[in-house]
Design a protein around this motif. Structure first.
Motif, PDB file in Angstrom:
ATOM      1  N   UNK A 132       1.185   2.010   3.663  1.00 41.42           N
ATOM      2  CA  UNK A 132       0.085   2.193   4.608  1.00 41.42           C
ATOM      3  C   UNK A 132      -0.517   0.870   5.059  1.00 41.42           C
ATOM      4  N   UNK A 133      -0.661  -0.066   4.158  1.00 42.85           N
ATOM      5  CA  UNK A 133      -1.337  -1.316   4.490  1.00 42.85           C
ATOM      6  C   UNK A 133      -0.460  -2.253   5.314  1.00 42.85           C
ATOM      7  N   UNK A 134       0.843  -2.293   5.021  1.00 43.05           N
ATOM      8  CA  UNK A 134       1.736  -3.195   5.753  1.00 43.05           C
ATOM      9  C   UNK A 134       2.446  -2.512   6.916  1.00 43.05           C
ATOM     10  N   UNK A 135       2.249  -1.206   7.094  1.00 42.08           N
ATOM     11  CA  UNK A 135       2.818  -0.506   8.239  1.00 42.08           C
ATOM     12  C   UNK A 135       4.328  -0.343   8.175  1.00 42.08           C
ATOM     13  N   UNK A 136       4.842   0.021   6.994  1.00 42.47           N
ATOM     14  CA  UNK A 136       6.286   0.125   6.809  1.00 42.47           C
ATOM     15  C   UNK A 136       6.688   1.498   6.263  1.00 42.47           C
ATOM     16  N   UNK A 137       7.936   1.876   6.565  1.00 42.34           N
ATOM     17  CA  UNK A 137       8.603   2.990   5.914  1.00 42.34           C
ATOM     18  C   UNK A 137       9.757   2.386   5.104  1.00 42.34           C
ATOM     19  N   UNK A 161       0.789  -1.222   0.000  1.00 41.01           N
ATOM     20  CA  UNK A 161       0.000   0.000   0.000  1.00 41.01           C
ATOM     21  C   UNK A 161       0.816   1.265   0.000  1.00 41.01           C
ATOM     22  N   UNK A 162       1.753   1.454  -0.957  1.00 39.20           N
ATOM     23  CA  UNK A 162       2.555   2.680  -0.971  1.00 39.20           C
ATOM     24  C   UNK A 162       1.685   3.914  -1.164  1.00 39.20           C
ATOM     25  N   UNK A 163       1.887   4.919  -0.319  1.00 41.33           N
ATOM     26  CA  UNK A 163       1.000   6.084  -0.307  1.00 41.33           C
ATOM     27  C   UNK A 163       1.813   7.374  -0.363  1.00 41.33           C
ATOM     28  N   UNK A 164       2.241   7.910   0.785  1.00 45.23           N
ATOM     29  CA  UNK A 164       3.043   9.125   0.778  1.00 45.23           C
ATOM     30  C   UNK A 164       4.454   8.847   0.291  1.00 45.23           C
ATOM     31  N   UNK A 165       5.076   9.851  -0.342  1.00 45.50           N
ATOM     32  CA  UNK A 165       6.423   9.660  -0.888  1.00 45.50           C
ATOM     33  C   UNK A 165       7.184  10.974  -0.830  1.00 45.50           C
ATOM     34  N   UNK A 166       8.502  10.874  -0.601  1.00 45.59           N
ATOM     35  CA  UNK A 166       9.382  12.045  -0.558  1.00 45.59           C
ATOM     36  C   UNK A 166      10.745  11.614  -1.064  1.00 45.59           C
ATOM     37  N   UNK A 167      11.518  12.560  -1.593  1.00 49.02           N
ATOM     38  CA  UNK A 167      12.821  12.225  -2.161  1.00 49.02           C
ATOM     39  C   UNK A 167      13.802  13.366  -1.939  1.00 49.02           C
ATOM     40  N   UNK A 168      15.074  13.006  -1.735  1.00 46.90           N
ATOM     41  CA  UNK A 168      16.163  13.973  -1.686  1.00 46.90           C
ATOM     42  C   UNK A 168      17.440  13.263  -2.122  1.00 46.90           C
TER      43      UNK A 168
END
Length: 336
Positions: free
Chosen positions: A325-330, A309-316
């Motif tokens: 979101x679904x699996x509770x991971x970063x 369930x990939x949801x929010x995303x950021x990059x640098x």
């Protein structure tokens, strides 16, 4: 993708690995582009980065638990709670050099949102130097109508509130909440100095307002259905629609049309981030994360599949980070 004889060993040593990992031999160097950096999170959603740390929001489905605002130093795996437990479930998040800004919905709220006085949906700020876990941040506004995207200028905070039918803003130093636009269903918002852009899903339009003058907001574009989250760079705007990612000039000429960058999606994209020459896009239902050349000089790449369930995303410069979101991971991706 090249793998050495020691690939199986390295994969076994990386228990959080998801999707495709490029592994070079120990005799060269170990490269594990895709790795879970935090697990057992409660439905993480929004994510943001600064030079030192990754920040994200957890939103629980259990109304009694609220949610959490957390961070992790990039060179460490310890997860730090920034707020004491409450019924507030954080949503989207943004950062500047000194503060954290986030939206929340009070999951203990039982009143009615009619009449304009209820404070179910909120916008907060918290100094990065606060003692953690803090009892709470500074409340900037409380209304009915949750924020789907936050944009920061040097002086102001803008929030897209589709269920509140407006773009609202407030000075970073606090004050009275004001509305930049009323009506419609603005989902995405982005700003560059005094210039603010937003998408309006109610009539499928893209808008701009130069807040440094008294001119009215200008409609830049009408067309592609259901425009969503929005990011920008010096020359272009990029936003999600239900089936694609589009590019459009910030200063368009007559006849300019949106350029599709990610065709053939099986389900709607959910998150977008820009860094350097690339855009990064999550597709929650498909469990996929894409890397796209802004100039369309190469085909879009799938950098991760099988995500939860990939949801929010950021990059640098340190990598690409997203919330499952679904699996509770970063998760972090870096193939350099």
């Amino acid at each position: 993708m090249r793998r050495s004889r020691s690939s199986a060993v390295l994969l076994a040593l990386a228990p959080g690995l998801q999707g495709c990992a490029e592994i070079a031999g120990i005799e060269d160097r170990e490269v594990i582009p895709l790795i879970v950096i935090a697990s057992s999170q409660g439905a993480p959603q929004g994510i943001a980065l600064d030079e030192e740390a990754i920040y994200w929001t957890n939103a629980s489905d259990d109304r009694s638990q609220g949610g959490a605002l957390r961070k992790q130093i990039k060179d460490d795996r310890e997860v730090v709670d920034l707020l004491a437990p409450s019924s507030e479930a954080p949503g989207v998040i943004a950062l500047d050099t000194t503060h954290i800004y986030w939206s929340s919905t009070d999951q203990a709220f039982t009143g009615e949102c009619e009449g304009g006085t209820a404070e179910r949906d909120k916008l907060w700020k918290l100094p990065k130097t606060a003692q953690f876990p803090a009892a709470g941040g500074e409340l900037l506004w409380g209304v009915c109508g949750d924020v789907t995207e936050i944009a920061l200028s040097a002086d102001n905070i803008y929030g897209a509130r589709p269920s509140g039918d407006r773009i609202s803003w407030i000075p970073k130093g606090g004050g009275t909440r004001k509305d930049l636009t009323e009506g419609g269903a603005p989902v995405g918002v982005a700003t560059d100095g005094a210039v603010v852009y937003w998408t309006n899903r109610a009539d499928n339009t893209l808008w701009v307002n130069n807040t440094s003058d008294s001119a009215d907001a200008e409609q830049l574009l009408t067309g592609p259905a259901e425009p969503g989250l929005l990011v920008l760079d010096e020359a272009h705007l990029y936003w999600l629609i239900q089936t694609n990612v589009l590019r459009y000039p910030r200063s368009p000429s007559d006849g300019d049309a949106p350029v599709p960058l990610l065709e053939g999606l099986s389900s709607p994209p959910t998150g977008i981030a820009a860094h350097g020459d690339h855009l990064y896009v999550t597709v929650r239902a498909a469990g996929s994360v894409y890397r796209i050349r802004k100039d369309k000089a190469a085909d879009a790449e799938i950098i991760a599949t099988g995500q939860g369930g990939p949801t929010g995303i950021a990059a640098d410069g340190t990598g690409v980070y997203w919330t499952n979101t679904d699996s509770g991971q970063i998760v972090r991706f870096n193939d350099e």
